[in-house]
Design a protein around this motif. Structure first.
Motif, mmCIF file in Angstrom:
data_model
loop_
_atom_site.group_PDB
_atom_site.id
_atom_site.type_symbol
_atom_site.label_atom_id
_atom_site.label_comp_id
_atom_site.label_asym_id
_atom_site.label_seq_id
_atom_site.Cartn_x
_atom_site.Cartn_y
_atom_site.Cartn_z
ATOM 1 N N ASP A 73 0.798 -1.218 0.000
ATOM 2 C CA ASP A 73 0.000 0.000 0.000
ATOM 3 C C ASP A 73 0.832 1.270 0.000
ATOM 4 N N ALA A 74 2.150 1.134 -0.167
ATOM 5 C CA ALA A 74 3.065 2.277 -0.250
ATOM 6 C C ALA A 74 3.126 3.101 1.028
ATOM 7 N N THR A 75 2.757 2.526 2.148
ATOM 8 C CA THR A 75 2.956 3.200 3.427
ATOM 9 C C THR A 75 4.448 3.396 3.651
ATOM 10 N N THR A 76 4.849 4.579 4.127
ATOM 11 C CA THR A 76 6.266 4.890 4.289
ATOM 12 C C THR A 76 6.610 5.304 5.715
ATOM 13 N N HIS A 77 7.898 5.245 5.996
ATOM 14 C CA HIS A 77 8.408 5.682 7.294
ATOM 15 C C HIS A 77 9.816 6.222 7.072
ATOM 16 N N TYR A 78 10.157 7.322 7.749
ATOM 17 C CA TYR A 78 11.451 7.972 7.535
ATOM 18 C C TYR A 78 12.172 8.220 8.854
ATOM 19 N N ALA A 79 13.486 8.216 8.768
ATOM 20 C CA ALA A 79 14.288 8.681 9.892
ATOM 21 C C ALA A 79 14.118 10.198 9.989
ATOM 22 N N ASP A 80 14.181 10.717 11.202
ATOM 23 C CA ASP A 80 14.008 12.159 11.390
ATOM 24 C C ASP A 80 15.056 12.956 10.620
ATOM 25 N N SER A 81 16.236 12.394 10.481
ATOM 26 C CA SER A 81 17.337 13.118 9.842
ATOM 27 C C SER A 81 17.122 13.360 8.354
ATOM 28 N N VAL A 82 16.221 12.619 7.735
ATOM 29 C CA VAL A 82 16.003 12.774 6.292
ATOM 30 C C VAL A 82 14.583 13.216 5.965
ATOM 31 N N LYS A 83 13.733 13.297 6.963
ATOM 32 C CA LYS A 83 12.335 13.646 6.735
ATOM 33 C C LYS A 83 12.248 15.018 6.075
ATOM 34 N N GLY A 84 11.466 15.106 5.009
ATOM 35 C CA GLY A 84 11.315 16.360 4.287
ATOM 36 C C GLY A 84 12.326 16.553 3.177
ATOM 37 N N ARG A 85 13.380 15.744 3.170
ATOM 38 C CA ARG A 85 14.404 15.854 2.123
ATOM 39 C C ARG A 85 14.446 14.618 1.226
ATOM 40 N N PHE A 86 14.200 13.448 1.808
ATOM 41 C CA PHE A 86 14.232 12.197 1.058
ATOM 42 C C PHE A 86 12.811 11.678 0.866
ATOM 43 N N THR A 87 12.597 11.013 -0.266
ATOM 44 C CA THR A 87 11.310 10.382 -0.545
ATOM 45 C C THR A 87 11.553 8.971 -1.054
ATOM 46 N N ILE A 88 10.890 8.006 -0.434
ATOM 47 C CA ILE A 88 10.979 6.623 -0.899
ATOM 48 C C ILE A 88 9.713 6.298 -1.683
ATOM 49 N N SER A 89 9.887 5.597 -2.800
ATOM 50 C CA SER A 89 8.743 5.228 -3.626
ATOM 51 C C SER A 89 8.989 3.863 -4.232
ATOM 52 N N ARG A 90 7.942 3.264 -4.788
ATOM 53 C CA ARG A 90 8.118 1.940 -5.392
ATOM 54 C C ARG A 90 7.334 1.836 -6.682
ATOM 55 N N ASP A 91 7.832 1.006 -7.561
ATOM 56 C CA ASP A 91 7.164 0.662 -8.813
ATOM 57 C C ASP A 91 7.037 -0.855 -8.804
ATOM 58 N N ASN A 92 5.877 -1.332 -8.389
ATOM 59 C CA ASN A 92 5.723 -2.776 -8.232
ATOM 60 C C ASN A 92 5.869 -3.517 -9.558
ATOM 61 N N ALA A 93 5.453 -2.896 -10.644
ATOM 62 C CA ALA A 93 5.561 -3.550 -11.953
ATOM 63 C C ALA A 93 7.020 -3.807 -12.304
ATOM 64 N N LYS A 94 7.885 -2.919 -11.847
ATOM 65 C CA LYS A 94 9.311 -3.068 -12.116
ATOM 66 C C LYS A 94 10.054 -3.667 -10.927
ATOM 67 N N THR A 95 9.319 -4.006 -9.883
ATOM 68 C CA THR A 95 9.897 -4.496 -8.616
ATOM 69 C C THR A 95 11.102 -3.657 -8.220
ATOM 70 N N THR A 96 10.910 -2.360 -8.285
ATOM 71 C CA THR A 96 11.996 -1.415 -7.993
ATOM 72 C C THR A 96 11.536 -0.417 -6.932
ATOM 73 N N VAL A 97 12.430 -0.143 -6.005
ATOM 74 C CA VAL A 97 12.189 0.871 -4.988
ATOM 75 C C VAL A 97 13.214 1.976 -5.168
ATOM 76 N N TYR A 98 12.754 3.219 -5.086
ATOM 77 C CA TYR A 98 13.615 4.372 -5.302
ATOM 78 C C TYR A 98 13.789 5.166 -4.003
ATOM 79 N N LEU A 99 14.913 5.824 -3.906
ATOM 80 C CA LEU A 99 15.134 6.788 -2.826
ATOM 81 C C LEU A 99 15.554 8.093 -3.478
ATOM 82 N N HIS A 100 14.638 9.054 -3.475
ATOM 83 C CA HIS A 100 14.903 10.362 -4.038
ATOM 84 C C HIS A 100 15.491 11.226 -2.923
ATOM 85 N N MET A 101 16.697 11.703 -3.139
ATOM 86 C CA MET A 101 17.397 12.467 -2.105
ATOM 87 C C MET A 101 17.626 13.890 -2.590
#
Length: 125
Positions: free
Chosen positions: A55-83
């Motif tokens: 369901d794409a629920t996410t959780h972040y460390a406080d040190s990166v919250k607001g700067r990093f975004t984690i996302s996923r593409d299930n069709a590609k079985t790939t998870v991204y970290l946008h920094m």
């Protein structure tokens, strides 16, 4: 057996951006959680972010919250970290990890069964 391969690391100046990718090979079920951890030179590995595939629920460390975004593409079985807004203290080896039946708020490495080989991120001031 799940095999994880990270890519996207590199060198960037402070304030810059990078996108890391983690491709998951092998059985990958909707109940899986994928996370990013990082380890800076001389420091212990620490949790960065996690995403639940179902369901794409996410959780972040406080040190990166607001700067990093984690996302996923299930069709590609790939998870991204946008920094974004990278800082010198973000310099580390970044590792992708996967596991099942993990609470999304858990930051413990021991919950994750599968790990990638890591990709290096260097942020210069």
């Amino acid at each position: 057996q799940v095999h994880l391969v990270e890519s996207g690391g590199g060198s960037v100046e402070a304030g810059g951006s990078l996108r890391l990718a983690c491709v998951c090979f092998g059985p990958f079920f909707p109940g899986n959680t994928v996370a990013w951890f990082r380890q800076a030179p001389g420091k212990e590995r620490e949790f960065v972010a996690a995403i639940r595939s179902m369901d794409a629920t996410t959780h972040y460390a406080d040190s990166v919250k607001g700067r990093f975004t984690i996302s996923r593409d299930n069709a590609k079985t790939t998870v991204y970290l946008h920094m974004n807004s990278l800082k010198p203290e973000d310099t580390a080896d970044y590792y992708c990890a996967a596991g099942s039946l993990i609470s999304i708020s858990s930051t413990s490495q021991s919950n994750y069964k599968y790990w990638g080989q890591g990709t290096m991120v260097t942020v210069s001031s």
